[in-house]
Design an enzyme around this catalytic site. Structure first.
Site, PDB file in Angstrom:
ATOM      1  N   ASP A  67       0.813  -1.214   0.000  1.00  0.00           N
ATOM      2  CA  ASP A  67       0.000   0.000   0.000  1.00  0.00           C
ATOM      3  C   ASP A  67       0.851   1.270   0.000  1.00  0.00           C
ATOM      4  OD1 ASP A  67       0.911  -0.532   2.586  1.00  0.00           O
ATOM      5  OD2 ASP A  67      -1.060  -1.032   3.354  1.00  0.00           O
ATOM      6  N   ASP A 136      -7.374  -2.530  14.256  1.00  0.00           N
ATOM      7  CA  ASP A 136      -8.757  -2.830  13.864  1.00  0.00           C
ATOM      8  C   ASP A 136      -8.850  -4.122  13.046  1.00  0.00           C
ATOM      9  OD1 ASP A 136      -7.703  -2.074  11.409  1.00  0.00           O
ATOM     10  OD2 ASP A 136      -9.115  -0.429  11.062  1.00  0.00           O
ATOM     11  N   HIS A 138      -7.099  -4.936  10.352  1.00  0.00           N
ATOM     12  CA  HIS A 138      -6.877  -4.862   8.898  1.00  0.00           C
ATOM     13  C   HIS A 138      -5.577  -5.539   8.476  1.00  0.00           C
ATOM     14  CE1 HIS A 138      -4.788  -0.647   9.350  1.00  0.00           C
ATOM     15  NE2 HIS A 138      -3.879  -1.591   9.378  1.00  0.00           N
ATOM     16  N   GLU A 143      -9.708  -1.999   5.470  1.00  0.00           N
ATOM     17  CA  GLU A 143     -10.342  -1.635   6.731  1.00  0.00           C
ATOM     18  C   GLU A 143     -11.597  -2.472   6.963  1.00  0.00           C
ATOM     19  OE1 GLU A 143      -8.498  -0.126   8.506  1.00  0.00           O
ATOM     20  OE2 GLU A 143      -7.891   1.886   7.898  1.00  0.00           O
TER      21      GLU A 143
HETATM   22  C1  F6R Z   1       1.442  -1.406   6.019  1.00  0.00           C
HETATM   23  C2  F6R Z   1       0.193  -2.138   6.173  1.00  0.00           C
HETATM   24  C3  F6R Z   1      -0.616  -2.088   7.427  1.00  0.00           C
HETATM   25  C4  F6R Z   1       0.236  -2.307   8.667  1.00  0.00           C
HETATM   26  C5  F6R Z   1      -0.619  -2.245   9.927  1.00  0.00           C
HETATM   27  C6  F6R Z   1       0.215  -2.390  11.182  1.00  0.00           C
HETATM   28  O1  F6R Z   1       2.003  -1.644   4.752  1.00  0.00           O
HETATM   29  O2  F6R Z   1      -0.205  -2.779   5.249  1.00  0.00           O
HETATM   30  O3  F6R Z   1      -1.622  -3.054   7.384  1.00  0.00           O
HETATM   31  O4  F6R Z   1       0.871  -3.553   8.576  1.00  0.00           O
HETATM   32  O5  F6R Z   1      -1.317  -1.044   9.964  1.00  0.00           O
HETATM   33  O6  F6R Z   1       1.084  -1.299  11.276  1.00  0.00           O
HETATM   34  P1  F6R Z   1       2.254  -1.283  12.375  1.00  0.00           P
HETATM   35  O7  F6R Z   1       3.173  -2.366  12.012  1.00  0.00           O
HETATM   36  O8  F6R Z   1       2.894   0.066  12.222  1.00  0.00           O
HETATM   37  O9  F6R Z   1       1.591  -1.498  13.673  1.00  0.00           O
END
Ligand code: F6R
Length: 260
Positions: A67, A136, A138, A143
């Site tokens: 992403d 959450d 994801h 989301e």
């Molecule tokens: C980032 C991504 C997100 C993160 C998630 C956890 O490329 O795809 O799904 O993996 O938001 O983020 P952290 O690791 O910063 O807690």
């Protein structure tokens, strides 16, 4: 889905890096799916170490990132382009033309997303997809409520994700509201997925993803629909798993298990 609980974040990261290295030894031109955020930093550190000290070779590797924030240029210090360059790409020998990251600045998102999906297929599909999990539930920026068949597309971030990611920006208002993200369906097409989580803040999301029902409200739970998923967690992220003693038991008894 196989859950492995590690004592520390470092142990978890090293195990994940070893697993990726094994794939590269077997298939030097593997296609890797990359994640950003704090979770995979330890894996990238370890892969960089293996490259520098053990000669782990990335010269034939192709990568696709999950992403990118919409509106941030690749030079913005919170863009995922910048993150990947600083934390991984500039330290290893992946040819720049083999690196794919969704564009946060294209003037035609729909066409870009279709091209990104096509490129993944043309490159042979993703061999190993690294995933973090949002608080959450994801994966990528899928989301709650995202279709479990979704493809790469523009997505509005949930308020919780914006709050969680505000720690990386000067102020909350600076966090982009939109992102371009691979879909759940795109992720499920990877040959193998590696879901990583550490820290207490992820404990509930991990419990819901691993032991709850498959639901679009926790998109990580869709990984139950995939035949080859490893979930690597540290003690804190595992703390709300009801079956954690069973997962440990499986690991302890693995060496003696009959092999097919
Ligand atoms: C980032 C991504 C997100 C993160 C998630 C956890 O490329 O795809 O799904 O993996 O938001 O983020 P952290 O690791 O910063 O807690």
């Amino acid at each position: 889905m196989e859950v492995v609980i590690y004592r520390t974040y470092e142990e978890m990261s090293q195990a994940a890096a070893r697993e990726i290295a094994e794939v590269l030894y077997a298939k030097p031109n593997a296609v890797l799916g990359m994640a950003t955020g704090s979770t995979p930093l330890g894996v990238y550190r370890e892969l960089v170490r293996m490259h520098k000290e053990e000669g782990l070779d990335f010269s034939q590797v192709t990568t696709f990132n999950l992403d990118e924030y919409v509106g941030l240029s690749p030079r913005h210090d919170q863009s995922y382009h910048y993150f990947m360059h600083e934390n991984f790409f500039k330290h290893v020998n992946i040819p720049p033309q083999h690196i794919y990251i969704p564009s946060g600045t294209t003037n035609n998102y729909k066409a870009f997303c279709e091209w990104y999906e096509r490129r993944i297929k043309e490159c042979g599909g993703i061999d190993v997809q690294i995933l973090g999990i949002g608080s959450d539930g994801h994966i990528a920026f899928n989301e709650p409520g995202s279709s479990l068949m979704s493809r790469t597309r523009l997505k509005t971030l949930a308020r919780q994700t914006i709050d969680d990611n505000a720690r990386f920006f000067k102020k909350r208002e600076d966090v982009p509201i939109y992102a371009i993200t691979m879909g759940v369906g795109t992720i499920l097409e990877a040959r193998h997925c590696l879901l990583l989580a550490n820290g207490k803040k992820k404990a509930q999301a991990i419990a819901q993803a691993v032991e709850g029902p498959v639901t679009a409200m926790i998109t990580a739970s869709a990984l139950h629909l995939h035949p080859s998923v490893m979930v690597y967690v540290d003690e804190e992220a595992a703390s709300e798993l009801k079956m954690r003693e069973y997962y440990r038991w499986i690991q302890e008894n693995k060496p003696g298990a009959p092999r097919s």
